[in-house]
Design a protein around this motif. Structure first.
Motif, PDB file in Angstrom:
ATOM      1  N   ILE A 152       0.846  -1.199   0.000  1.00 26.69           N
ATOM      2  CA  ILE A 152       0.000   0.000   0.000  1.00 26.69           C
ATOM      3  C   ILE A 152       0.884   1.253   0.000  1.00 26.69           C
ATOM      4  O   ILE A 152       0.660   2.199  -0.757  1.00 26.69           O
ATOM      5  N   ASP A 153       1.927   1.234   0.813  1.00 28.81           N
ATOM      6  CA  ASP A 153       2.882   2.357   0.843  1.00 28.81           C
ATOM      7  C   ASP A 153       3.551   2.542  -0.508  1.00 28.81           C
ATOM      8  O   ASP A 153       3.748   3.664  -0.984  1.00 28.81           O
ATOM      9  N   TYR A 154       3.883   1.426  -1.127  1.00 26.31           N
ATOM     10  CA  TYR A 154       4.556   1.480  -2.433  1.00 26.31           C
ATOM     11  C   TYR A 154       3.684   2.244  -3.446  1.00 26.31           C
ATOM     12  O   TYR A 154       4.151   3.137  -4.152  1.00 26.31           O
ATOM     13  N   TYR A 155       2.392   1.892  -3.492  1.00 28.72           N
ATOM     14  CA  TYR A 155       1.521   2.557  -4.465  1.00 28.72           C
ATOM     15  C   TYR A 155       1.205   3.996  -4.052  1.00 28.72           C
ATOM     16  O   TYR A 155       0.990   4.844  -4.924  1.00 28.72           O
ATOM     17  N   ALA A 156       1.202   4.257  -2.755  1.00 24.77           N
ATOM     18  CA  ALA A 156       1.003   5.648  -2.312  1.00 24.77           C
ATOM     19  C   ALA A 156       2.157   6.500  -2.833  1.00 24.77           C
ATOM     20  O   ALA A 156       1.956   7.590  -3.377  1.00 24.77           O
ATOM     21  N   LYS A 157       3.369   5.981  -2.704  1.00 24.33           N
ATOM     22  CA  LYS A 157       4.548   6.737  -3.159  1.00 24.33           C
ATOM     23  C   LYS A 157       4.523   6.948  -4.662  1.00 24.33           C
ATOM     24  O   LYS A 157       5.047   7.930  -5.177  1.00 24.33           O
ATOM     25  N   LYS A 158       3.923   6.006  -5.386  1.00 18.33           N
ATOM     26  CA  LYS A 158       3.836   6.139  -6.849  1.00 18.33           C
ATOM     27  C   LYS A 158       2.683   7.034  -7.282  1.00 18.33           C
ATOM     28  O   LYS A 158       2.443   7.234  -8.464  1.00 18.33           O
ATOM     29  N   GLY A 159       1.890   7.515  -6.313  1.00 18.04           N
ATOM     30  CA  GLY A 159       0.752   8.393  -6.636  1.00 18.04           C
ATOM     31  C   GLY A 159      -0.420   7.632  -7.229  1.00 18.04           C
ATOM     32  O   GLY A 159      -1.284   8.217  -7.878  1.00 18.04           O
ATOM     33  N   LYS A 160      -0.481   6.314  -7.010  1.00 19.81           N
ATOM     34  CA  LYS A 160      -1.567   5.523  -7.605  1.00 19.81           C
ATOM     35  C   LYS A 160      -2.659   5.155  -6.596  1.00 19.81           C
ATOM     36  O   LYS A 160      -3.648   4.530  -6.956  1.00 19.81           O
ATOM     37  N   LEU A 161      -2.433   5.513  -5.324  1.00 20.40           N
ATOM     38  CA  LEU A 161      -3.336   5.012  -4.284  1.00 20.40           C
ATOM     39  C   LEU A 161      -4.503   5.951  -4.009  1.00 20.40           C
ATOM     40  O   LEU A 161      -4.323   7.157  -3.874  1.00 20.40           O
ATOM     41  N   HIS A 162      -5.705   5.372  -3.928  1.00 18.50           N
ATOM     42  CA  HIS A 162      -6.890   6.107  -3.475  1.00 18.50           C
ATOM     43  C   HIS A 162      -7.309   5.496  -2.148  1.00 18.50           C
ATOM     44  O   HIS A 162      -7.774   4.358  -2.115  1.00 18.50           O
ATOM     45  N   ARG A 163      -7.115   6.263  -1.079  1.00 22.48           N
ATOM     46  CA  ARG A 163      -7.452   5.770   0.252  1.00 22.48           C
ATOM     47  C   ARG A 163      -8.926   6.079   0.532  1.00 22.48           C
ATOM     48  O   ARG A 163      -9.366   7.217   0.385  1.00 22.48           O
ATOM     49  N   ILE A 164      -9.666   5.044   0.895  1.00 16.40           N
ATOM     50  CA  ILE A 164     -11.099   5.205   1.151  1.00 16.40           C
ATOM     51  C   ILE A 164     -11.342   4.929   2.629  1.00 16.40           C
ATOM     52  O   ILE A 164     -10.881   3.898   3.145  1.00 16.40           O
ATOM     53  N   ASN A 165     -12.050   5.827   3.284  1.00 20.01           N
ATOM     54  CA  ASN A 165     -12.436   5.568   4.678  1.00 20.01           C
ATOM     55  C   ASN A 165     -13.536   4.504   4.676  1.00 20.01           C
ATOM     56  O   ASN A 165     -14.649   4.766   4.229  1.00 20.01           O
ATOM     57  N   GLU A 195     -22.521   4.966   1.824  1.00 24.56           N
ATOM     58  CA  GLU A 195     -21.638   6.120   2.110  1.00 24.56           C
ATOM     59  C   GLU A 195     -20.228   5.846   1.584  1.00 24.56           C
ATOM     60  O   GLU A 195     -19.573   6.734   1.028  1.00 24.56           O
ATOM     61  N   ILE A 196     -19.790   4.633   1.755  1.00 23.17           N
ATOM     62  CA  ILE A 196     -18.434   4.288   1.293  1.00 23.17           C
ATOM     63  C   ILE A 196     -18.382   4.335  -0.232  1.00 23.17           C
ATOM     64  O   ILE A 196     -17.439   4.867  -0.824  1.00 23.17           O
ATOM     65  N   PHE A 197     -19.447   3.834  -0.846  1.00 18.22           N
ATOM     66  CA  PHE A 197     -19.452   3.848  -2.320  1.00 18.22           C
ATOM     67  C   PHE A 197     -19.421   5.287  -2.870  1.00 18.22           C
ATOM     68  O   PHE A 197     -18.869   5.524  -3.947  1.00 18.22           O
ATOM     69  N   GLU A 198     -19.953   6.229  -2.130  1.00 16.39           N
ATOM     70  CA  GLU A 198     -19.910   7.623  -2.599  1.00 16.39           C
ATOM     71  C   GLU A 198     -18.476   8.176  -2.613  1.00 16.39           C
ATOM     72  O   GLU A 198     -18.191   9.145  -3.307  1.00 16.39           O
ATOM     73  N   GLN A 199     -17.576   7.546  -1.876  1.00 16.99           N
ATOM     74  CA  GLN A 199     -16.151   7.929  -1.989  1.00 16.99           C
ATOM     75  C   GLN A 199     -15.487   7.212  -3.168  1.00 16.99           C
ATOM     76  O   GLN A 199     -14.533   7.704  -3.761  1.00 16.99           O
ATOM     77  N   VAL A 200     -16.014   6.014  -3.461  1.00 19.61           N
ATOM     78  CA  VAL A 200     -15.413   5.191  -4.516  1.00 19.61           C
ATOM     79  C   VAL A 200     -15.840   5.711  -5.903  1.00 19.61           C
ATOM     80  O   VAL A 200     -15.037   5.769  -6.842  1.00 19.61           O
ATOM     81  N   ARG A 201     -17.093   6.090  -5.998  1.00 19.74           N
ATOM     82  CA  ARG A 201     -17.676   6.470  -7.293  1.00 19.74           C
ATOM     83  C   ARG A 201     -16.826   7.485  -8.080  1.00 19.74           C
ATOM     84  O   ARG A 201     -16.543   7.260  -9.266  1.00 19.74           O
ATOM     85  N   PRO A 202     -16.387   8.608  -7.438  1.00 20.51           N
ATOM     86  CA  PRO A 202     -15.643   9.603  -8.224  1.00 20.51           C
ATOM     87  C   PRO A 202     -14.335   9.084  -8.825  1.00 20.51           C
ATOM     88  O   PRO A 202     -13.897   9.571  -9.871  1.00 20.51           O
ATOM     89  N   VAL A 203     -13.736   8.099  -8.167  1.00 23.64           N
ATOM     90  CA  VAL A 203     -12.475   7.546  -8.679  1.00 23.64           C
ATOM     91  C   VAL A 203     -12.729   6.903 -10.049  1.00 23.64           C
ATOM     92  O   VAL A 203     -11.989   7.128 -11.020  1.00 23.64           O
ATOM     93  N   PHE A 204     -13.828   6.144 -10.131  1.00 23.91           N
ATOM     94  CA  PHE A 204     -14.133   5.438 -11.384  1.00 23.91           C
ATOM     95  C   PHE A 204     -14.768   6.380 -12.408  1.00 23.91           C
ATOM     96  O   PHE A 204     -14.544   6.241 -13.613  1.00 23.91           O
ATOM     97  N   ALA A 205     -15.513   7.365 -11.917  1.00 20.89           N
ATOM     98  CA  ALA A 205     -16.117   8.339 -12.838  1.00 20.89           C
ATOM     99  C   ALA A 205     -14.991   9.101 -13.540  1.00 20.89           C
ATOM    100  O   ALA A 205     -15.048   9.336 -14.755  1.00 20.89           O
TER     101      ALA A 205
END
Ligand SMILES: Nc1ncnc2c1ncn2[C@@H]1O[C@H](COP(=O)(O)OP(=O)(O)OP(=O)(O)O)[C@@H](O)[C@H]1O
Ligand SMILES: Nc1ccn([C@H]2C[C@H](O)[C@@H](COP(=O)(O)O)O2)c(=O)n1
Ligand SMILES: [Mg+2]
Length: 242
Positions: A203-216, A223-233
């Motif tokens: 997870i740290d590796y991809y965060a450093k590469k700027g590829k990580l989307h952290r979802i609470n 509610e969780i899907f509302e954080q996920v949706r914009p990533v795929f949109a």
């Protein structure tokens, strides 16, 4: 290690899969690079059909809600869902030569050798017409990650991480009720340790590469899907523009 992975791919693994020919063909395809060039030795590269695919890794601890959110992403954005855990569990019930090893490993909350898991994933990536994949529960370790990159020559376009407190994960797993052999308190404790020691570095590796989307990952499923949706949109929008 990498040479061993490729060697073992070429040799004796026969997970009830008839793709020896496809692996063979892949070795003889042109070499390639995808989203990010990987400096592989030419002879080690494989050229699978998923060259133009969108690959998303879905990470998070046991019970963090990966599978639940993947189902929503499939429904809303038409991705194909590949759960590494489900693929391994299918191997157990199909009585493959690796079934008992996989069963013992899952019961112990440990990680199955990468060449086995990557081969199962590769088979799915190469089947069907869908080119948008959610790879759920993979890579679980740096070894998984390196084996995937090396064998497929690809990297994920982006990575989701469902960030969930331990006590919430334990509560969810213990009330999951799907008859999974690893849904008991002893195995959960082991899985949480393995998550911390082997998965967090990925997870740290991809965060450093700027590829990580952290979802609470705390809240209702919607509610969780509302954080996920914009990533795929955003991903869809980008695909329309390019
Ligand atoms: N937001 C949520 N709130 C409460 N319960 C949830 C939530 N999301 C999922 N669950 C429930 O928690 C349990 C675990 O969810 P899920 O199977 O999606 O997790 P997972 O990350 O795929 O776990 P594993 O790594 O063990 O496969 C399921 O019973 C699911 O219905
Ligand atoms: N990359 C992976 C994914 C899963 N496993 C094994 C070990 C896990 O505890 C088990 C269940 O996976 P889940 O359904 O929770 O994603 O499967 C593995 O060895 N390697
Ligand atoms: Mg799951």
């Amino acid at each position: 290690m990498l040479r061993r992975t490729i060697a073992s791919l070429k040799s004796s693994i026969s997970l009830h899969i008839t793709e020896e020919a496809s692996i063979h063909n892949a070795y003889h395809c042109r070499t390639f690079t995808t989203q990010s060039p990987l400096h592989l030795r030419e002879k080690d590269r494989i050229c699978p059909k998923h060259i133009d695919s969108v690959i998303t890794f879905v990470l998070g601890g046991p019970g963090s809600g990966k599978g639940t959110q993947c189902a929503k992403i499939v429904e809303t954005f038409g991705f194909k869902h590949l759960s590494a855990g489900d693929l391994l569990r299918k191997e157990i019930v199909s009585d493959s030569e690796y079934g008992s090893m996989i069963l013992d490993t899952i019961r112990e909350g440990k990680i199955v050798p990468s060449e086995v898991t990557v081969k199962l994933i590769l088979r799915e990536l190469e089947s069907g017409d869908n080119h948008k994949f959610l790879i759920d529960g993979f890579p679980r370790s740096e070894e998984n990650r390196i084996a995937f990159e090396h064998i497929t020559g690809s990297e994920p376009n982006f990575v989701l991480f469902f960030d969930c407190p331990e006590e919430e994960m334990v509560k969810r797993v213990l009330s999951r009720n799907q008859g999974r052999i690893d849904d008991n308190i002893d195995t959960i404790k082991k899985r949480l340790k393995v998550f911390e020691s082997l998965n967090l570095p990925v997870i740290d590796y991809y965060a450093k590469k700027g590829k990580l989307h952290r979802i609470n990952a705390v809240g209702t499923e919607d509610e969780i899907f509302e954080q996920v949706r914009p990533v795929f949109a955003a991903c869809e929008k980008k695909a329309t523009i390019t």
